[in-house]
Each structure stands twice: as C-alpha cells, then as structure tokens.
Design a protein around this motif. Structure first.
Motif, short mmCIF file in Angstrom:
data_model
loop_
_atom_site.label_atom_id
_atom_site.label_comp_id
_atom_site.label_asym_id
_atom_site.label_seq_id
_atom_site.Cartn_x
_atom_site.Cartn_y
_atom_site.Cartn_z
N LYS A 289 0.81 -1.22 0.00
CA LYS A 289 0.00 0.00 0.00
C LYS A 289 0.85 1.27 0.00
O LYS A 289 0.43 2.31 -0.50
CB LYS A 289 -0.93 0.00 1.22
N GLN A 292 2.51 1.30 -3.57
CA GLN A 292 1.49 1.09 -4.59
C GLN A 292 1.97 0.17 -5.72
O GLN A 292 1.57 0.29 -6.87
CB GLN A 292 1.02 2.43 -5.19
N ARG A 447 -14.26 2.65 -1.93
CA ARG A 447 -12.83 2.85 -1.72
C ARG A 447 -12.19 1.51 -1.44
O ARG A 447 -12.54 0.81 -0.50
CB ARG A 447 -12.61 3.81 -0.55
N ARG A 449 -9.98 -1.40 -0.13
CA ARG A 449 -9.32 -1.56 1.17
C ARG A 449 -7.82 -1.81 1.05
O ARG A 449 -7.07 -1.58 1.98
CB ARG A 449 -9.96 -2.72 1.94
N SER A 452 -6.65 1.82 -1.70
CA SER A 452 -7.28 3.13 -1.43
C SER A 452 -7.78 3.82 -2.69
O SER A 452 -8.17 4.99 -2.65
CB SER A 452 -6.31 4.06 -0.67
N GLU A 453 -7.76 3.13 -3.83
CA GLU A 453 -8.29 3.71 -5.06
C GLU A 453 -9.78 3.41 -5.16
O GLU A 453 -10.30 2.51 -4.49
CB GLU A 453 -7.55 3.14 -6.28
#
Length: 692
Positions: A289, A292, A447, A449, A452-453
């Motif tokens: 995350k 990314q 959104r 999890r 976050s996109e």
C-alpha cells in the motif's frame, strides 16, 4: 356508441363457443409470421456463416503471409495484430505465448529471495470478505420455525460479536410489515412435477430436500436449492442481534435477502510463477500500500485446477495464469487456509476490470451508439484472455473537459450478458444462434481496502434457471457469480457488463416526505423474481427454452417497476401538487426524465404495443412451467407471448436495446468486457452472443 354496439356482440361470441376458433385463427396467423421470421433468420445465419468463413480464411492466409516474411508475433500493445484467430492445436506452447506473451514481465523482474511461510506474518495482508458472513444450513422438517428461518454458521462478525464466530445462529426475517409482505408473497408449497423429475434425471440440480414441504420461505429456498449446505452469504446491514442470556441460542434478524459470496478472506496479489511443474502451488507477491506496487511479501498459495463439467469443460484453469495480460495489475484472491496453513484460492477477480480507468472513451451519441452496435463484440475470438473497459459519453464533451462521471458512493445499474463457448470442446449452438444469458445488477463505487483507489463493487441480481452447476438464483457478488473457480464464468465465457449512471433512476425522490426510489423498487421486483425462480412457483423447476428465459422474466421486473411507480404517481395528489408547484425544480426535471425513460423502455419491452397477459397480471413467469395440460393452443399461446415481447427474447438484443435507450436519455455507460480471462485453455474459444 354505435361502434361499441357493433363490437359488443363479437366479444360475447368470442367468449363463448367461437373462442377456440378465434384462437385457432390467431394461431395460424402467428404460425405464418413465425415461418416468415424463421426463413429470415436462416438467411441471416447463412450470410453470417459465409461472411465469418471468408474472414477466417482471409485472416488465416494473411497470417501465413506475415509468417513467411519472418515477422515476429505482435505485442499485446497492438490488439488488432494479436493472434486474430486461435488455432486449437494439441501443442499450445506457441499459441499461449502469442496471447499471453512469452514470459511474465513481472516474474522476470522480481525473483524473491525469501518466501514467507509463516501464515501469521502475512495474516494482516488478508481481510474478511464481509462484516457478517456465514454458511446457510437448512433445518430439518422437524426443526422448521415459523416465517421460514434457517441456521447460519457464523464465519465472521463485527468486533462486538466476535464470540458468534464458529457458532450456529438462527437467521430470521424481520417482522416489519413490508418484509413480511415479501416473505408471504414468495412462500410456496413445493411439490415436484414430472417435468422437474425429468430435468433431475438429465443432470440439473433441483431443491430435492424441499420437495413435499409446505409454505417454504425465501431463506429456506436459498439454503436448500443445492443438495448440500454449501451456500455462503453476507448479511446486509442492519442486522439485529438477539442474544438469549438464559441459553446459548443466538438470533440474527434481517430485512433483506442475503448476498451470495465465496471464501473467508481476500487478498491482492500478482502471480510470479508456478512453484513446481504440474503443481497447483504458485509464488505470489502481495500489494504494498505504501509503494502502490506488487513488491510486498512473497508467499506460496494454491490455485487448484477444478474438475471439468459433464461437457468436459473446466470453468477455470490455472494453466499459464501467471502469463495473463491482466496479471501485472494483480488479482483479488478469495479463499481460506487449508490444514497446512496454505491459502487456497476459491475465486479470483482481476483488479483491472474493477478500476475506474477506461481503456477507451467515445464521445457523442452517434459514436457511442455505433460502438455499442458494431464494436462491442467485434473480433471476440481474437480477444481471448483479454479484458477491456470502455466509457461511452453521449454528449460531445471534449476529453480535456471531461470530469470522471464516477465518485465514491455512486450507484449504477448493471446490465449483464454473456456469450458462448466455442473451440474443440465448445457447446452446441442450434442454427448457429448463441443465446447466452442476461441479468441485472447494481454497481457501487467504493474505496478499495488494499489500494485506497476507487473501484466498482458489483452485485448481480440473477434470475437464474435450475442448472447442473448449482448456480443459485439470487443476489450474488461478482466474485461469487463470475470469479468462482468451480462455478464462475470468468474463465470460459465472454462477458459484457454495462454499468449505467443515470441520476433519474439511481437517486431517490422526496416529495415533501413521500419517498419514491426507482432503484429500490427494481430491486424488490427482482428479489421476488429470484425467489420465485428458486421454487419454480412450487414446481421445483425453473427451466429455459427458446421462447421462455431469464431475459424475459428480468424484463418483466422492469415492466412491473415502471407500472408500480407510474401508478403511485397518478394516484397520489400530493405528488401531483408538488410537481405542479415546483415546475422548474431540479427534482422535477429529473422526474420528467424518469417519465420519458419509462415510456422509451416500455416501447422496447412491448414493441407491438400489446402487453403480455402474464406481465399485466404478474402471475406466471416465462422460465417456470406449471403442470397444466399441454395443448396445441397452449404452445401457440407461448409463441404469441414471446412474439409480443420479441425484443426481449435474446440476451444481447435486450442488453443493446436497453443500453441505447439509456444513452439517448443522456446516461454514461461504462462497459466491462472480458474474454475467457485467467489461465489458458487451448480447447475453447469465446463466442459472441447472437443479437439478431
């Protein structure tokens, strides 16, 4: 008055002894029309076959010519040059590399030195699929309770109720008046007919455990449609918890039908390589995350190779899945850990198709309609293993001026259609017609999890006939209906999901406290249809024929929604007063758009202007056959009913017709097209559904 007096005696005569003669005459007329249409269809099929054969030969010699010049296979960046016609050879090595690429770039770039084998170290990388999640258990006939409650083996629960996990609770309907109206409307005595028994012998799965039961409710049919307690669901909130202090008995009370899901946990990974040849173990990288990227922890998981169905076709394959063009963007994997603490995948979902980033955008009504008509299913076989997202914008906005039509929390209507399976092991297509399947659904922008996109969360409303695979009519998340390795269609069929964003349908109306919700009303009508399909209206069988199908009954749900909302408006003077008092309000304009949309949809659903009797009364469903005596006139009547709503006979035609209406009303359309995505099976190819 004179005209009425002339007509009246005829009506009286027709209702008496001449009724059979009238039906016979009408039947003969219908037969003439049907024979004419059949001849036309045969001509169209022949022309399509001849054209397809010419294109195949043309492409074949074209490839031979290119091969002789020494040119290498084109890259996947140029889809028009990518292996335009799969050749189903015994040795598929070159074929696989043509479609999927010779090696996964990701696998070559990332060679993990350390693979985490401690499940506790990667536990935080997996998330529960749902807040309330469990396996439905059908009570015995002696254990049955009023209102048709069932048992739920709780798999996951909110933090406050973690003590429920692993226990069995009673799942019950709310006593709310509207909820009970739904429950009583679809509860049926179930007694198998001869046709149901014949269907069972042919391999279809029917609710055998419910046969002979009285007043069977929708929760019982959801739990009991399969031969075993294998349906896992998520509960919609709110869930009312009743914890009896004097006993170990827990009750969960709901007001909406549960949604079918599969697996206990979900992760986001990209597949690096198969651990060993012929093994179902794969080395994967988890999504990071922070960066990314897929540079997180490496882990070994299992992606089992499922057994083929009775036609020899496996719903999915793990063969060369690491070489899929969708692999670099990652897969959501759904499943649970086995006795060796290895994560076993039960369903997959390509991350790319859920993202809100279009591969193509077409502006303007005419260009959007043209794409829908001629390009959406173009060269389907050549697109094997690939997926595409297309945005159709009916207005003439420029690309620079376009703002994304989707925001977090937005809801869109899904119009689903799938095609056929061709190739060596392909299914039969009578007269060259690939019927496919049709369904509605709902997509919500959420959104993600893991990343976050923003992404789509799709829930289908499957009005689905009884079948040999154990697919259950009802609400199903995408991962359950499409991504399930054993029952899903992602790996062996081409699929088109149209997602419509149109505020006049997806937003509620508030007329000084009187709330109208077109989307909620459509959901309620579809809930009724799906529950009736599970029982076969008491016969235990919902079956598909050319003249009766899921697309007809899904369309009936739209018609019922339109009529119910129209009746509410016309019969309520308060709504009429509000509209007259606020002619320029945004809600009034939106409401007028809804009225126009309803009129346009009605023309699609009943193109001849004659409403089918079963739609008007909302009595019998097309896919449900009662044990009434079969007669020549009954068969003619079914054909006449099908002809009255001919635009809703074939799934693709219905999807296209409804989509065109929505585009003309100013709706954005988001298209998700997949073509046998996942691993590679050389013995099948995707076939576009017929859209005569």
């Amino acid at each position: 008055m004179a005209a009425y007096s002339l007509i009246r005696p005829t009506i009286i005569l027709l209702s008496g002894q001449s009724f059979e003669q009238f039906i016979l005459t009408l039947g003969m007329i219908a037969l003439v029309v049907i024979f004419g249409l059949t001849a036309f269809i045969f001509m169209r099929i022949f022309l399509n076959w001849w054209q397809d054969k010419w294109v195949r030969n043309h492409d074949f010699y074209k490839r031979l010519f290119k091969g002789n010049t020494g040119n290498s296979t084109a890259s996947l960046a140029k889809p028009e040059n990518v292996f335009l016609e799969p050749l189903f050879l015994e040795n598929d090595g070159n074929l696989t590399s043509n479609i999927f690429g010779k090696k996964s770039d990701l696998a070559e770039a990332v060679k993990p030195e350390i693979i985490c084998e401690d499940s506790s170290e990667v536990a935080h990388l997996y998330k529960p699929i749902a807040l309330w999640h469990g396996r439905l258990i059908l009570p015995s006939n002696e254990q049955r309770q009023p209102y048709g409650s069932v048992f739920l083996e709780v798999i996951n629960a909110p933090k406050k109720y973690q003590n429920f996990i692993g226990k069995t609770a009673s799942l019950q309907w709310s006593t709310n008046r509207q909820v009970q109206f739904f429950v009583h409307a679809v509860s049926q005595d179930i007694n198998f007919t001869k046709k149901t028994e014949k269907s069972q012998k042919s391999g279809n799965i029917h609710p055998d455990r419910l046969n002979g039961w009285r007043n069977v409710g929708p929760l019982e049919t959801l739990a009991g449609t399969r031969l075993e307690d294998s349906v896992t669901v998520m509960l919609r909130r709110p869930v009312i918890v009743v914890n009896h202090s004097k006993s170990d008995r827990q009750e969960l009370i709901i007001d909406r039908e549960p949604v079918q899901i599969i697996g206990r946990l979900c992760g986001l990974v990209s597949i690096l390589q198969r651990k060993e040849p012929e093994s179902d173990k794969f080395i994967v990288r988890h999504f990071n995350k922070i960066s990314q990227q897929f540079d997180g922890v490496a882990e070994i998981i299992r992606i089992p190779q499922v057994q083929p169905d009775k036609n020899g076709i496996a719903r999915s394959t793990n063969h060369s899945i690491e070489q899929s063009p969708l692999n670099p963007d990652g897969w959501y994997i759904y499943g649970e850990r086995d006795e060796d603490n290895i994560f076993v995948v039960q369903a997959i979902e390509p991350r790319r198709i859920a993202q809100l980033i279009p591969d193509e955008t077409h502006f303007g009504l005419q260009k959007s309609l043209a794409y829908l008509s001629s390009e959406n299913w173009q060269n389907t076989s050549a697109q094997k293993g690939q997926a595409k997202r297309v945005l159709l914008v009916p207005n003439d906005a420029t690309e620079n001026a376009l703002i994304s039509p989707w925001q977090e929390g937005d809801i869109g209507i899904v119009i689903h259609c799938f095609g056929g399976i061709g190739g060596k092991k392909g299914e039969s297509a009578p007269l060259g017609i690939v019927t496919g399947h049709f369904a509605f659904g709902v997509a919500k922008v959420v959104r993600d999890r893991f990343t976050s996109e923003l992404r789509f969360d799709i829930e289908y409303k499957q009005v689905y006939a009884h079948n040999p695979d154990g697919i259950v009519a009802g609400s199903s998340k995408w991962q359950s209906y499409m991504g399930d390795l054993q029952r899903g269609w992602l790996g062996d069929r081409p699929v088109c999901d149209l997602i419509c964003k149109l505020d006049c349908v997806c937003c509620d109306y508030d007329f000084d406290g009187i709330i109208l919700s077109p989307l909620s009303e459509l959901n309620e009508q579809l809930d009724i249809m799906m529950a009736r399909y599970r029982t076969g209206d008491g016969t235990g069988a919902s079956l598909v024929t050319p003249a009766t199908s899921c697309v007809q009954d899904s369309s009936q749900a739209i018609y019922a929604t339109i009529k119910k909302i129209t009746a509410e408006i016309e019969s309520n003077p308060q709504i009429q007063d509000w509209l007259n008092t606020n002619p320029t309000a945004a809600q009034t304009q939106r409401f007028q758009q809804l009225v126009d949309l309803a009129q346009s949809l009605e023309k699609v659903l009943i193109p001849l202007g004659v409403v089918r009797p079963d739609w008007r009364k909302n009595s019998r469903l097309a896919g449900i056959d009662s044990e009434l005596k079969k007669t020549f006139f009954g068969g003619i009547a079914n054909l006449i009913k099908a002809a009255i709503s001919y635009r809703t006979m074939l799934p693709r035609r219905t999807q296209d017709e409804i989509a065109k209406v929505l585009l003309k009303q100013g709706a954005f359309l988001w298209i998700i097209r997949t073509n046998q995505v996942g691993g590679f099976d050389p013995d099948i190819e995707p076939l576009a559904p017929t859209g005569l």
